[in-house]
Design an enzyme around this catalytic site. Structure first.
Site, PDB file in Angstrom:
ATOM      1  N   LYS A  11       0.984  -1.154  -0.013  1.00 58.05           N
ATOM      2  CA  LYS A  11       0.156  -0.109   0.059  1.00 58.05           C
ATOM      3  C   LYS A  11       0.884   1.292   0.083  1.00 58.05           C
ATOM      4  O   LYS A  11       2.033   1.115  -0.430  1.00 58.05           O
ATOM      5  CB  LYS A  11      -1.095  -0.007   1.178  1.00 58.05           C
ATOM      6  CG  LYS A  11      -1.774  -1.258   1.089  1.00 58.05           C
ATOM      7  CD  LYS A  11      -2.821  -1.299   2.402  1.00 58.05           C
ATOM      8  CE  LYS A  11      -3.294  -2.586   2.480  1.00 58.05           C
ATOM      9  NZ  LYS A  11      -4.776  -2.744   2.955  1.00 58.05           N
ATOM     10  N   HIS A 102      -8.155  -3.675  -6.173  1.00 55.66           N
ATOM     11  CA  HIS A 102      -8.285  -3.815  -4.768  1.00 55.66           C
ATOM     12  C   HIS A 102      -9.301  -3.109  -4.248  1.00 55.66           C
ATOM     13  O   HIS A 102      -9.683  -2.124  -4.855  1.00 55.66           O
ATOM     14  CB  HIS A 102      -6.718  -3.235  -4.197  1.00 55.66           C
ATOM     15  CG  HIS A 102      -6.590  -3.687  -2.786  1.00 55.66           C
ATOM     16  ND1 HIS A 102      -7.131  -2.680  -2.026  1.00 55.66           N
ATOM     17  CD2 HIS A 102      -5.845  -4.492  -2.264  1.00 55.66           C
ATOM     18  CE1 HIS A 102      -6.934  -3.435  -0.707  1.00 55.66           C
ATOM     19  NE2 HIS A 102      -6.107  -4.399  -0.845  1.00 55.66           N
ATOM     20  N   GLU A 104      -9.864  -1.106  -2.001  1.00 60.43           N
ATOM     21  CA  GLU A 104      -9.578   0.265  -1.761  1.00 60.43           C
ATOM     22  C   GLU A 104      -9.319   1.060  -2.829  1.00 60.43           C
ATOM     23  O   GLU A 104      -9.751   2.402  -2.804  1.00 60.43           O
ATOM     24  CB  GLU A 104      -8.036   0.364  -0.898  1.00 60.43           C
ATOM     25  CG  GLU A 104      -8.133  -0.084   0.508  1.00 60.43           C
ATOM     26  CD  GLU A 104      -6.832  -0.729   0.966  1.00 60.43           C
ATOM     27  OE1 GLU A 104      -5.592  -0.408   0.653  1.00 60.43           O
ATOM     28  OE2 GLU A 104      -6.745  -1.326   2.143  1.00 60.43           O
ATOM     29  N   GLY A 180      -7.243  -5.377   6.925  1.00 55.57           N
ATOM     30  CA  GLY A 180      -6.555  -4.570   7.880  1.00 55.57           C
ATOM     31  C   GLY A 180      -7.386  -4.486   9.312  1.00 55.57           C
ATOM     32  O   GLY A 180      -7.312  -3.356   9.918  1.00 55.57           O
ATOM     33  N   SER A 219      -6.206  -9.881   6.694  1.00 56.38           N
ATOM     34  CA  SER A 219      -5.595  -9.973   7.876  1.00 56.38           C
ATOM     35  C   SER A 219      -4.924 -11.365   7.932  1.00 56.38           C
ATOM     36  O   SER A 219      -5.064 -12.135   8.985  1.00 56.38           O
ATOM     37  CB  SER A 219      -6.647  -9.887   8.931  1.00 56.38           C
ATOM     38  OG  SER A 219      -7.003  -8.509   9.065  1.00 56.38           O
TER      39      SER A 219
HETATM   40  C1  PEP Z   1      -4.611  -6.174   1.503  1.00 61.37           C
HETATM   41  O1  PEP Z   1      -4.562  -4.969   1.757  1.00 61.37           O
HETATM   42  O2  PEP Z   1      -4.734  -6.666   0.230  1.00 61.37           O
HETATM   43  C2  PEP Z   1      -4.698  -7.228   2.715  1.00 61.37           C
HETATM   44  C3  PEP Z   1      -5.158  -8.169   2.523  1.00 61.37           C
HETATM   45  O3  PEP Z   1      -4.403  -6.097   3.944  1.00 61.37           O
HETATM   46  P1  PEP Z   1      -4.224  -6.957   5.309  1.00 61.37           P
HETATM   47  O4  PEP Z   1      -3.236  -8.334   5.192  1.00 61.37           O
HETATM   48  O5  PEP Z   1      -3.509  -5.802   6.022  1.00 61.37           O
HETATM   49  O6  PEP Z   1      -5.490  -7.266   5.795  1.00 61.37           O
END
Ligand code: PEP
Length: 258
Positions: A11, A102, A104, A180, A219
């Site tokens: 990110k 993604h 986001e 996250g 996560s």
């Molecule tokens: C991601 O941003 O693709 C992601 C899976 O983040 P995290 O592992 O922090 O949940």
């Protein structure tokens, strides 16, 4: 047999110095663990911010690590697209992979399913391997709409690109509520959705549905990786937060075994 793949999505984190130190540490551990026969994962891809890609890909070529970007322009030809980065530009600086769709990007940049499908096409045209993210929000999850949402997101990509594109492309199932947050889909739930994703591909081509790698993201940590990766339809992970810590990331890679 599908190869296990772990990809790190950094990110918007890290200076050049921090990025270099992190990859240096990951590359050193990959080498040591590979020599000791302790690294099960066959492919490790790092997706740093655009600004670090060229330098890292050059400095760590031959390290066994591959590099990818976190996004790509839908535009293939050079032109007046201020702020955009094309697939050809990414390939030129050593990227071989790219994340598209993604959550986001979908959430904060309002990327539609159709735009994601066009970005996927642009990646393929530039010779990059797309990792296309699909997944439901918390509200969709609670309303029992997970499969419907994923069918729609994946359907747009298949419709635009054809099923043959999934001979090489990778899918990442990332429940938005798990990204996250420290919440994770249970291994059973992840397996159910991964099998559903494979069934969607299978409607078009049974053989391709068996070949396509489907990663889990949301996560993933050293403590939960092994159980998730042990599921028959989970072919590795897309890792966010834990990819910023060399030891955690490597422990996750070590858990990616068949
Ligand atoms: C991601 O941003 O693709 C992601 C899976 O983040 P995290 O592992 O922090 O949940």
């Amino acid at each position: 047999m599908r190869k296990m793949l772990v990809a790190g999505n950094w990110k918007m984190h890290g200076s050049r110095v921090v990025a270099h130190a992190l990859v240096h540490e990951i590359a050193r551990s990959v080498r040591e663990r590979t020599e000791a026969g302790a690294l099960a994962c066959e492919e490790v891809v790092l997706c740093p911010p655009f600004t670090h890609l060229a330098e890292l890909a050059a400095q760590f070529s031959g390290s066994g690590l591959a590099f990818g970007a976190q996004d790509v322009s839908e535009h293939v030809a050079s032109g007046a697209y201020t702020g955009e980065i094309s697939g050809a530009m990414l390939g030129d600086v050593g990227a071989a992979w790219v994340i598209v769709g993604h959550s986001e990007r979908r959430q904060y940049h309002h990327e539609s399913d159709e735009l994601v499908a066009r970005k996927f096409a642009a990646a393929l045209q530039a010779g990059l391997t797309p990792i296309v993210c699909v997944g439901e929000t918390k509200e969709e999850h609670e309303a029992g709409r997970t499969e419907k949402v994923i069918a729609r997101q994946l359907g747009a990509v298949i419709e635009h690109n054809g099923i043959e594109a999934f001979r090489t492309a990778v899918i990442a199932y990332e429940p938005v509520w798990a990204i996250g947050t420290g919440l994770t889909a249970t291994p059973d739930k992840a397996q159910k959705i991964h099998a559903f994703i494979r069934s969607q591909l299978g409607k078009k081509d049974a053989n391709i549905s068996l070949l396509t790698r489907v990663l889990y993201g949301g996560s993933v940590k050293p403590a939960n990786a092994a159980e998730l990766f042990a599921q028959p339809d989970v072919d590795g992970g897309l890792i966010g937060g834990a990819a910023l810590l060399a030891t955690d990331f490597l422990d996750i890679c070590a858990a990616a075994r068949r």
